[in-house]
Design an enzyme around this catalytic site. Structure first.
Site, PDB file in Angstrom:
ATOM      1  N   LYS A  72       0.834  -1.203   0.000  1.00 13.18           N
ATOM      2  CA  LYS A  72       0.000   0.000   0.000  1.00 13.18           C
ATOM      3  C   LYS A  72       0.873   1.258   0.000  1.00 13.18           C
ATOM      4  O   LYS A  72       2.091   1.172   0.234  1.00 13.18           O
ATOM      5  CB  LYS A  72      -0.915  -0.022   1.223  1.00 13.18           C
ATOM      6  CG  LYS A  72      -0.168  -0.044   2.545  1.00 13.18           C
ATOM      7  CD  LYS A  72      -1.098  -0.332   3.721  1.00 13.18           C
ATOM      8  CE  LYS A  72      -0.321  -0.403   5.022  1.00 13.18           C
ATOM      9  NZ  LYS A  72      -1.194  -0.804   6.142  1.00 13.18           N
TER      10      LYS A  72
ATOM     11  N   TYR B 234      16.954  29.608   8.201  1.00 11.80           N
ATOM     12  CA  TYR B 234      15.775  30.300   8.731  1.00 11.80           C
ATOM     13  C   TYR B 234      15.811  30.372  10.246  1.00 11.80           C
ATOM     14  O   TYR B 234      16.201  29.414  10.914  1.00 11.80           O
ATOM     15  CB  TYR B 234      14.500  29.554   8.325  1.00 11.80           C
ATOM     16  CG  TYR B 234      14.065  29.796   6.903  1.00 11.80           C
ATOM     17  CD1 TYR B 234      13.788  31.084   6.437  1.00 11.80           C
ATOM     18  CD2 TYR B 234      13.902  28.725   6.023  1.00 11.80           C
ATOM     19  CE1 TYR B 234      13.371  31.294   5.138  1.00 11.80           C
ATOM     20  CE2 TYR B 234      13.475  28.923   4.717  1.00 11.80           C
ATOM     21  CZ  TYR B 234      13.215  30.218   4.279  1.00 11.80           C
ATOM     22  OH  TYR B 234      12.801  30.419   2.999  1.00 11.80           O
TER      23      TYR B 234
HETATM   24  C1  LIG Z   1      -0.435  -1.823   6.776  1.00 12.29           C
HETATM   25  C2  LIG Z   1      -1.048  -3.098   7.188  1.00 12.29           C
HETATM   26  C3  LIG Z   1      -0.273  -4.262   7.280  1.00 12.29           C
HETATM   27  C4  LIG Z   1       1.241  -4.237   7.171  1.00 12.29           C
HETATM   28  O1  LIG Z   1       1.728  -3.722   8.380  1.00 12.29           O
HETATM   29  P1  LIG Z   1       3.303  -3.568   8.676  1.00 12.29           P
HETATM   30  O2  LIG Z   1       3.336  -3.123  10.085  1.00 12.29           O
HETATM   31  O3  LIG Z   1       3.804  -2.549   7.720  1.00 12.29           O
HETATM   32  O4  LIG Z   1       3.917  -4.902   8.456  1.00 12.29           O
HETATM   33  C5  LIG Z   1      -0.907  -5.457   7.544  1.00 12.29           C
HETATM   34  N1  LIG Z   1      -2.253  -5.497   7.722  1.00 12.29           N
HETATM   35  C6  LIG Z   1      -3.035  -4.399   7.661  1.00 12.29           C
HETATM   36  C7  LIG Z   1      -4.492  -4.512   7.882  1.00 12.29           C
HETATM   37  C8  LIG Z   1      -2.450  -3.162   7.417  1.00 12.29           C
HETATM   38  O5  LIG Z   1      -3.216  -2.061   7.391  1.00 12.29           O
END
Ligand SMILES: *Cc1c(COP(=O)(O)O)cnc(C)c1O
Length: 398
Positions: A59, A280
């Protein structure tokens, strides 16, 4: 519950620096080691209980590294199940995956988008009774038996069926008849804190949830969940961040191989003759005799402004502290410690994330987590990937 067995770290070589002459047009270079990524996936897969499969969570554009690029490398490693968060992510990635892959969309269909899922061969994760009923109606009318995952909340109070909704569903089995549940899943709230009592509670709750779906494969563990032991593995693990080299065992040595090297290009070097203010807010004063290098990366590239005065870059083996404030496109380093025998020049590269300053360190100093650093990586970097499944794998692909 207690931590699982400490795993020996994955053997890995440091990611080679970009050549200073590489991508001269870019003010920052992001190198992604696809062989390390593939190795991380295999390493996690090999630590699952026998019979459990390992998915890849890609994702948010593959945690900022490029979803189609990382998917291709994971397919090469043997991964066949993927998760994205959103429909649009799924629509982009799906056409790039081989036909024997499954791609789940964690947020499920918003009303009216069901057909877009089936048209693209995406499998929704159904997180509520509304989504279940919407998917059932769509399946009944157009695609009887269409696959879907069912997400049950076991304590996180985010997405997923509540215990009451699960109970209602148990008494109304016909609600599920039009489609095929291919996975029942839940998500751990505290997997990165192995001693937290929430883990044992959620493991117990999930075991009970699975009884409501006999014969349906189960999935619970994210990256850190893999390290909670085989009771957390069920049939499918869903690691994300560990694939990309972030430490899934905070407070313990990172077992994963680094996947990202981030280098900023020096645009100008200033020799300071008399004390001056830098950047800055004039928040930093440099002493006479120091050298300040200005590099062309800033918060618009995802380098948090909270790094101001707090992180250390590296030129080769030499630490160079970031001084003054991170601005939108620029950042300043005190490079006085670099030996005069190795002059610092415009065009040279400074490691922001590299063998001496891992992503987790940068995140901690910025008061955040590796997830946020990676997913914020900006669009202005020249991106180069190493290795992967390209012909002549192990060589550079740009
Ligand atoms: C993002 C997510 C994962 C992966 O999690 P990590 O901590 O990056 O391994 C797995 N399951 C769900 C439902 C998620 O939202």
């Amino acid at each position: 519950m207690s931590a699982g067995p400490p795993f020996a770290p994955i053997p890995s070589a440091p990611i080679p620096s970009a050549d200073a002459g590489a991508a001269p047009h870019a003010n920052g270079i992001l190198t992604i080691d696809l062989d390390a990524l593939a190795g991380n996936w295999r390493w996690l897969r090999d630590r699952l209980r026998p019979g459990a499969a390992c998915a890849g969570v890609i994702k948010a554009n593959g945690y900022g590294l490029g979803d189609t690029t990382v998917a291709r490398a994971l397919v090469g490693a043997g991964c066949r199940t993927f998760f994205v968060a959103q429909l649009d992510e799924g629509l982009r990635v799906a056409p790039t995956l081989p036909r024997d892959c499954r791609l789940f969309v964690l947020s499920g269909p918003t009303p009216g988008t069901e057909a877009a899922f089936t048209d693209a061969g995406l499998i929704p994760v159904l997180n509520s009774r509304e989504q279940i009923d919407g998917w059932a109606a769509h399946a009944r009318a157009h695609v009887p038996g269409a696959p879907a995952a069912i997400h049950v909340d076991t304590g996180m109070t985010r997405l997923g069926l509540t215990p009451a909704e699960l109970e209602a569903l148990r008494r109304d089995r016909r609600a599920l008849e039009p489609f095929t549940p291919v996975l029942v899943m839940s998500h751990l709230a505290c997997a990165d804190m192995p001693g937290h009592p929430m883990n044992a509670q959620q493991l117990k709750a999930f075991a009970a949830v699975r009884e409501a779906f006999p014969g349906v494969p189960g999935s619970l563990a994210n990256s850190s969940g893999v390290f909670l032991g085989s009771d957390a593995h069920h049939d499918l693990a869903r690691p994300g961040v560990a694939l990309y080299g972030v430490n899934p065992t905070p407070g313990r040595p990172n077992p994963m191989a680094a996947v990202v090297r981030l280098q900023a290009r020096i645009l100008q070097v200033r020799h300071v003759d008399a004390p001056v203010a830098v950047g800055y807010g004039a928040s930093h004063r440099s002493a006479a005799g120091s050298r300040i290098a200005t590099a062309g990366v800033g918060y618009a590239d995802g380098l948090p402004r909270a790094c101001s005065g707090r992180i250390t870059g590296y030129i080769g083996e030499t630490p160079v502290p970031l001084v003054g404030r991170v601005s939108m496109d620029l950042v300043t380093f005190d490079v006085s410690a670099v030996p005069e025998t190795r002059p610092v020049r415009p065009g040279d590269l400074i490691d922001l994330i590299g063998p001496h300053n891992p992503v987790d360190d940068l995140a901690a100093r910025a008061g955040t987590i590796g997830y946020e650093i990676l997913t914020a990586l900006g669009f202005r970097y020249a991106r180069r990937s190493l290795g992967g499944d390209a012909p002549g794998g192990g060589t550079e692909r740009t």
